[in-house]
Design an enzyme around this catalytic site. Structure first.
Site, PDB file in Angstrom:
ATOM      1  N   SER A 267       0.832  -1.218   0.000  1.00 27.09           N
ATOM      2  CA  SER A 267       0.000   0.000   0.000  1.00 27.09           C
ATOM      3  C   SER A 267       0.861   1.260   0.000  1.00 27.09           C
ATOM      4  O   SER A 267       0.547   2.232  -0.698  1.00 27.09           O
ATOM      5  CB  SER A 267      -0.971   0.017   1.188  1.00 27.09           C
ATOM      6  OG  SER A 267      -0.308  -0.226   2.399  1.00 27.09           O
ATOM      7  N   HIS A 297      -1.973  -8.879   1.881  1.00 28.05           N
ATOM      8  CA  HIS A 297      -1.674  -7.614   2.574  1.00 28.05           C
ATOM      9  C   HIS A 297      -2.843  -7.309   3.518  1.00 28.05           C
ATOM     10  O   HIS A 297      -3.184  -8.130   4.373  1.00 28.05           O
ATOM     11  CB  HIS A 297      -1.419  -6.537   1.507  1.00 28.05           C
ATOM     12  CG  HIS A 297      -0.867  -5.239   2.003  1.00 28.05           C
ATOM     13  ND1 HIS A 297      -0.257  -5.073   3.222  1.00 28.05           N
ATOM     14  CD2 HIS A 297      -0.849  -3.988   1.421  1.00 28.05           C
ATOM     15  CE1 HIS A 297       0.132  -3.816   3.378  1.00 28.05           C
ATOM     16  NE2 HIS A 297      -0.226  -3.136   2.307  1.00 28.05           N
ATOM     17  N   HIS A 344       5.520 -12.721   7.588  1.00 26.01           N
ATOM     18  CA  HIS A 344       5.742 -11.334   7.148  1.00 26.01           C
ATOM     19  C   HIS A 344       6.947 -11.276   6.221  1.00 26.01           C
ATOM     20  O   HIS A 344       7.891 -12.044   6.377  1.00 26.01           O
ATOM     21  CB  HIS A 344       5.974 -10.402   8.342  1.00 26.01           C
ATOM     22  CG  HIS A 344       5.752  -8.970   8.008  1.00 26.01           C
ATOM     23  ND1 HIS A 344       6.749  -8.167   7.517  1.00 26.01           N
ATOM     24  CD2 HIS A 344       4.629  -8.205   8.060  1.00 26.01           C
ATOM     25  CE1 HIS A 344       6.248  -6.964   7.290  1.00 26.01           C
ATOM     26  NE2 HIS A 344       4.967  -6.954   7.605  1.00 26.01           N
ATOM     27  N   ARG A 353       2.636  -4.805  16.702  1.00 23.63           N
ATOM     28  CA  ARG A 353       1.248  -4.356  16.512  1.00 23.63           C
ATOM     29  C   ARG A 353       0.278  -5.449  16.979  1.00 23.63           C
ATOM     30  O   ARG A 353      -0.838  -5.176  17.411  1.00 23.63           O
ATOM     31  CB  ARG A 353       0.992  -4.005  15.032  1.00 23.63           C
ATOM     32  CG  ARG A 353       1.876  -2.891  14.506  1.00 23.63           C
ATOM     33  CD  ARG A 353       1.709  -2.684  13.011  1.00 23.63           C
ATOM     34  NE  ARG A 353       2.066  -3.873  12.260  1.00 23.63           N
ATOM     35  CZ  ARG A 353       1.928  -4.003  10.949  1.00 23.63           C
ATOM     36  NH1 ARG A 353       1.428  -2.991  10.241  1.00 23.63           N
ATOM     37  NH2 ARG A 353       2.300  -5.104  10.328  1.00 23.63           N
ATOM     38  N   ASP A 399      -2.603  -8.477  11.534  1.00 18.84           N
ATOM     39  CA  ASP A 399      -3.941  -8.890  11.125  1.00 18.84           C
ATOM     40  C   ASP A 399      -4.476 -10.095  11.899  1.00 18.84           C
ATOM     41  O   ASP A 399      -5.669 -10.378  11.854  1.00 18.84           O
ATOM     42  CB  ASP A 399      -3.945  -9.204   9.620  1.00 18.84           C
ATOM     43  CG  ASP A 399      -3.557  -8.002   8.797  1.00 18.84           C
ATOM     44  OD1 ASP A 399      -4.092  -6.918   9.071  1.00 18.84           O
ATOM     45  OD2 ASP A 399      -2.700  -8.127   7.900  1.00 18.84           O
TER      46      ASP A 399
HETATM   47  N1  CMX Z   1       0.983 -19.763   6.033  1.00 21.14           N
HETATM   48  C1  CMX Z   1       1.437 -20.688   5.162  1.00 21.14           C
HETATM   49  N2  CMX Z   1       2.503 -20.522   4.375  1.00 21.14           N
HETATM   50  C2  CMX Z   1       3.155 -19.360   4.495  1.00 21.14           C
HETATM   51  C3  CMX Z   1       2.778 -18.364   5.395  1.00 21.14           C
HETATM   52  C4  CMX Z   1       1.629 -18.607   6.193  1.00 21.14           C
HETATM   53  N3  CMX Z   1       1.147 -17.688   7.033  1.00 21.14           N
HETATM   54  N4  CMX Z   1       3.619 -17.320   5.288  1.00 21.14           N
HETATM   55  C5  CMX Z   1       4.515 -17.637   4.330  1.00 21.14           C
HETATM   56  N5  CMX Z   1       4.227 -18.875   3.855  1.00 21.14           N
HETATM   57  C6  CMX Z   1       4.874 -19.563   2.749  1.00 21.14           C
HETATM   58  C7  CMX Z   1       4.821 -18.698   1.511  1.00 21.14           C
HETATM   59  O1  CMX Z   1       3.552 -18.824   0.876  1.00 21.14           O
HETATM   60  C8  CMX Z   1       5.959 -19.233   0.703  1.00 21.14           C
HETATM   61  O2  CMX Z   1       5.536 -20.451   0.137  1.00 21.14           O
HETATM   62  P1  CMX Z   1       6.028 -20.891  -1.350  1.00 21.14           P
HETATM   63  O3  CMX Z   1       7.506 -21.085  -1.221  1.00 21.14           O
HETATM   64  O4  CMX Z   1       5.265 -22.130  -1.600  1.00 21.14           O
HETATM   65  O5  CMX Z   1       5.679 -19.777  -2.254  1.00 21.14           O
HETATM   66  C9  CMX Z   1       6.992 -19.550   1.780  1.00 21.14           C
HETATM   67  O6  CMX Z   1       6.249 -19.700   3.016  1.00 21.14           O
HETATM   68  C10 CMX Z   1       8.028 -18.479   1.958  1.00 21.14           C
HETATM   69  O7  CMX Z   1       7.375 -17.260   2.193  1.00 21.14           O
HETATM   70  P2  CMX Z   1       8.084 -16.119   3.072  1.00 21.14           P
HETATM   71  O8  CMX Z   1       9.328 -15.709   2.359  1.00 21.14           O
HETATM   72  O9  CMX Z   1       8.185 -16.512   4.483  1.00 21.14           O
HETATM   73  O10 CMX Z   1       6.987 -14.957   3.043  1.00 21.14           O
HETATM   74  P3  CMX Z   1       6.778 -13.844   1.933  1.00 21.14           P
HETATM   75  O11 CMX Z   1       7.696 -12.711   2.240  1.00 21.14           O
HETATM   76  O12 CMX Z   1       6.841 -14.401   0.562  1.00 21.14           O
HETATM   77  O13 CMX Z   1       5.269 -13.404   2.181  1.00 21.14           O
HETATM   78  C11 CMX Z   1       3.395 -12.881   3.492  1.00 21.14           C
HETATM   79  C12 CMX Z   1       4.876 -12.671   3.298  1.00 21.14           C
HETATM   80  C13 CMX Z   1       2.893 -11.927   4.569  1.00 21.14           C
HETATM   81  C14 CMX Z   1       2.670 -12.541   2.198  1.00 21.14           C
HETATM   82  C15 CMX Z   1       3.157 -14.353   3.899  1.00 21.14           C
HETATM   83  O14 CMX Z   1       3.768 -14.603   5.140  1.00 21.14           O
HETATM   84  C16 CMX Z   1       1.694 -14.704   3.972  1.00 21.14           C
HETATM   85  O15 CMX Z   1       1.112 -15.068   2.946  1.00 21.14           O
HETATM   86  N6  CMX Z   1       1.033 -14.629   5.179  1.00 21.14           N
HETATM   87  C17 CMX Z   1      -0.359 -14.872   5.305  1.00 21.14           C
HETATM   88  C18 CMX Z   1      -1.158 -13.668   4.816  1.00 21.14           C
HETATM   89  C19 CMX Z   1      -1.014 -12.507   5.777  1.00 21.14           C
HETATM   90  O16 CMX Z   1      -1.170 -12.636   6.981  1.00 21.14           O
HETATM   91  N7  CMX Z   1      -0.761 -11.317   5.224  1.00 21.14           N
HETATM   92  C20 CMX Z   1      -0.718 -10.063   6.017  1.00 21.14           C
HETATM   93  C21 CMX Z   1       0.679  -9.474   6.184  1.00 21.14           C
HETATM   94  C22 CMX Z   1       0.636  -8.190   6.960  1.00 21.14           C
HETATM   95  C23 CMX Z   1      -0.045  -7.091   6.163  1.00 21.14           C
HETATM   96  O17 CMX Z   1       0.528  -6.682   5.140  1.00 21.14           O
HETATM   97  O18 CMX Z   1      -1.129  -6.659   6.517  1.00 21.14           O
END
Ligand code: CMX
Length: 463
Positions: A267, A297, A344, A353, A399
C-alpha cells in the site's frame, strides 16, 4: 479528559475565538513543515555529495525473482521497520508512542492525530497542537462535496467495501488542490503546499466515506453526522454507530498502529509509485488502497476472521484445545492455503502491533471466547509453521488480532475490516507523499529485465 476539554471548548467558546484557534493551529503544522524542508533538503544534499556513489544494497537474480525482498531502493522518511524489533514511527516504538503521544485521557491510547503530527514532523506534539489538528480536520471534513455522498449511496452493496472505499477516495479527487494548482502552472517548489492541503483534506474526509459505506452496507443506510466534540478516531466510531468509551479507545489504538510500516509494503509503495507521476494524493491513495485490498496484505484481517469462524464451524461442539486446533491448521496448510495473519515479508518476530492489541484484549476483554481462540492459536501456529519449514517468519502479524477486538464490540462485519486498516494507512502514506513532494522525489522508474535477457547476460559472461 481530552473529550471533556473538547466538549467544553465547543460548548462555551466564542465561535470567533475557536475559528482563530483553528487557523493558528493548522498554520502551525504547515509552518513547521515549511521550516523543516530546507533543513532536510540540505541534509540530503550533503549525504549525496559525500556518499552519492556508494552502494546501498545489491540485487541478486534471486532477489529480482522474489519480490525484490531486501533491496534497499526507496526513501521513506516517516517510519522504519526492523526485522527483529518491528516498526518505529519516526524513531519511536509502539510502546514509546503509547507513552509519549497525547491521548484522549492521561494513560489512554494515542490519538491518531498525535501520530499524524509525529509522522509529518518527526516531533511529538503538545496536547494543544493535537487539539488544533483535530479542530482543523473537523473543519476540513465539513466541506466534503455532497456529490461524494451521493456517489457512495448509489454504489451497489455487492461491491466489496474496499472497492467502494477506493471509489469513494476517487470521488473526493475532484476537490484536489494539487491537481488544480498543477493545471494553473504552479512552480515545482510549491508542490508540497497543495499536497499538504490535499493530505489533510483527504484524512479529514475518509472517515465520512468509510462510515457511510459501513452504514449503507451493514446498517440502516442513514448517515450519522459528525460530532465535533470528539477526536478524529472517536468521531469515526460515532459515525459508524459505536459510542462506547472502550470502542473509542480501541479505534484510537487501531487507527494509530496501522498508519505506517515503512515504504516497501504494497500500500505504501503503490501510493508512492503512483504519486511519483505527480498523480495527486487522492489518486495515489486510491492506488494504495487497491493494493491493501489484496489477501496477502491488508485483506488478511478479513481472511483471519473468516478462518477463525471456519475453525469454530469445523470444531462444532468439540473442545477448543491444542490437539484439535493442530489438525485444523494442518488441514489449511495441506489444502495449499496460507494461515492468514501469520508470516511477514520483513518481520522475523511477533509483530509489536499484534502484541499491543493482545495487551488491549487482556485489559478489556480477557474472557472473550474468540480472544481465547486467537491466544491458543498463538501458542501453536508458530510451531506448526516452523515444522512445515516454508515460511521465514512463523509468528503473527497485525492482522491476526485486529478482527477479534472489533468483533467483541459488535463490529462483526469482517468485509469492512480492511477499510478500517485503509483509513489508518492513509495517515502514513499521505504523510510520506507530502515529503516526496517536499523533497522533489522524481518519477519512479526502476529497470526491469526479461528472463531471456538475463540468460543471455550470463551466457555472455561464461564465454
Ligand atoms: N501460512 C502458510 N505458508 C506461508 C505463510 C503462512 N502464514 N507465510 C509464508 N508462507 C509460505 C509462503 O507462501 C511461501 O511459500 P512458497 O515457497 O510455496 O511460495 C513460503 O512460506 C516463503 O514465504 P516467506 O518468504 O516466508 O513470506 P513472503 O515474504 O513471501 O510473504 C506474506 C509474506 C505476509 C505474504 C506471507 O507470510 C503470507 O502469505 N502470510 C499470510 C497472509 C497474511 O497474513 N498477510 C498479512 C501481512 C501483513 C499485512 O501486510 O497486513
Amino acid at each position: 479528559m481530552f473529550n471533556t476539554v473538547l466538549r467544553n471548548t465547543s460548548r462555551f467558546a466564542n465561535k470567533q475565538v475557536l475559528a482563530t484557534a483553528q487557523r493558528s493551529y493548522s498554520i502551525e503544522l504547515k509552518s513547521i513543515v515549511e521550516k523543516q524542508i530546507p533543513v532536510k533538503q540540505a541534509q540530503i544534499a550533503e549525504l549525496r555529495k559525500n556518499h552519492g556513489e556508494e552502494v546501498l544494497s545489491q540485487c541478486t537474480v534471486n532477489m529480482a525473482y522474489s519480490g525484490m525482498r531486501g533491496i534497499k531502493g526507496l526513501i521513506t522518511e516517516t517510519s522504519l521497520l526492523d526485522a527483529e524489533e518491528g516498526i518505529r514511527f519516526r524513531g519511536l516504538t509502539i510502546p514509546e508512542c503509547q507513552q509519549q503521544l497525547p491521548g484522549a485521557e492521561e494513560g489512554g491510547e494515542p490519538l491518531p492525530e498525535s501520530m499524524l503530527w509525529l509522522l509529518i514532523t518527526g516531533e511529538v506534539p503538545t496536547r494543544d497542537q493535537v487539539r488544533g489538528l483535530t479542530e482543523d480536520l473537523h473543519r476540513r471534513a465539513e466541506s466534503i462535496s455532497p456529490d461524494v455522498i451521493k456517489i457512495i449511496k448509489n454504489l451497489p452493496n455487492d461491491i466489496h467495501p474496499m472497492t467502494q472505499f477506493s471509489i469513494g477516495i476517487l470521488a473526493l479527487q475532484k476537490d484536489s488542490k494539487f491537481a488544480q494548482a498543477y493545471q494553473d502552472g504552479v512552480h515545482k517548489k510549491e508542490y508540497w503546499k497543495t499536497t499538504y492541503e490535499d493530505t489533510l483534506d483527504c484524512i479529514a474526509r475518509i472517515p465520512i466515506v468509510a462510515s457511510l459505506i459501513y452504514r449503507k452496507n451493514f446498517k440502516d443506510g442513514n448517515q450519522i453526522q459528525a460530532d465535533k466534540s470528539l477526536d478524529w478516531a472517536a468521531n469515526f466510531a460515532h459515525m459508524m454507530g459505536y459510542n462506547k468509551k472502550e470502542v473509542y479507545e480501541l479505534f484510537r489504538l487501531y487507527l494509530s498502529i496501522h498508519t505506517d510500516h515503512e515504504g516497501g509494503n504494497v500500500s505504501a509503495h503503490a501510493t508512492h509509485l503512483v504519486g511519483s507521476a505527480l498523480s495527486d494524493p487522492y489518486l495515489s491513495l486510491s492506488a494504495g488502497m487497491n493494493g491493501l485490498a489484496g489477501p496477502l496484505h491488508g485483506l488478511a484481517n478479513q481472511e483471519v476472521l473468516r478462518w477463525l469462524k471456519e475453525i469454530q464451524g469445523k470444531l462444532g461442539d468439540k473442545e477448543v484445545n491444542k490437539e484439535n486446533l493442530t489438525t485444523v491448521i494442518w488441514d489449511t496448510l495441506n489444502a495449499g492455503r496460507v494461515v492468514p495473519g501469520y508470516g511477514h515479508a520483513v518481520l522475523r518476530k511477533t509483530d509489536p502491533r499484534y502484541t499491543c492489541q493482545r495487551e488491549f484484549a487482556l485489559k478489556h476483554m480477557p474472557n472473550d471466547p474468540l480472544f481465547k481462540l486467537v491466544s491458543t492459536l498463538y501458542e501453536i501456529v508458530p510451531g506448526i509453521l516452523t515444522e512445515q519449514g516454508k515460511t521465514k517468519n512463523p509468528f503473527p502479524n497485525v492482522d491476526a488480532h485486529s478482527g477479534c477486538l472489533l468483533r467483541h464490540y459488535g463490529l462483526v462485519e469482517e468485509d469492512f475490516y480492511t477499510v478500517m486498516f485503509g483509513v489508518s494507512r492513509g495517515l502514513g502514506v499521505l504523510s510520506s507523499l507530502l515529503w516526496d513532494r517536499a523533497l522533489g522525489q522524481p518519477i519512479e522508474r526502476p529497470k526491469s529485465m526479461t528472463t531471456e535477457a538475463l540468460v543471455k547476460q550470463f551466457a555472455a559472461k561464461k564465454n
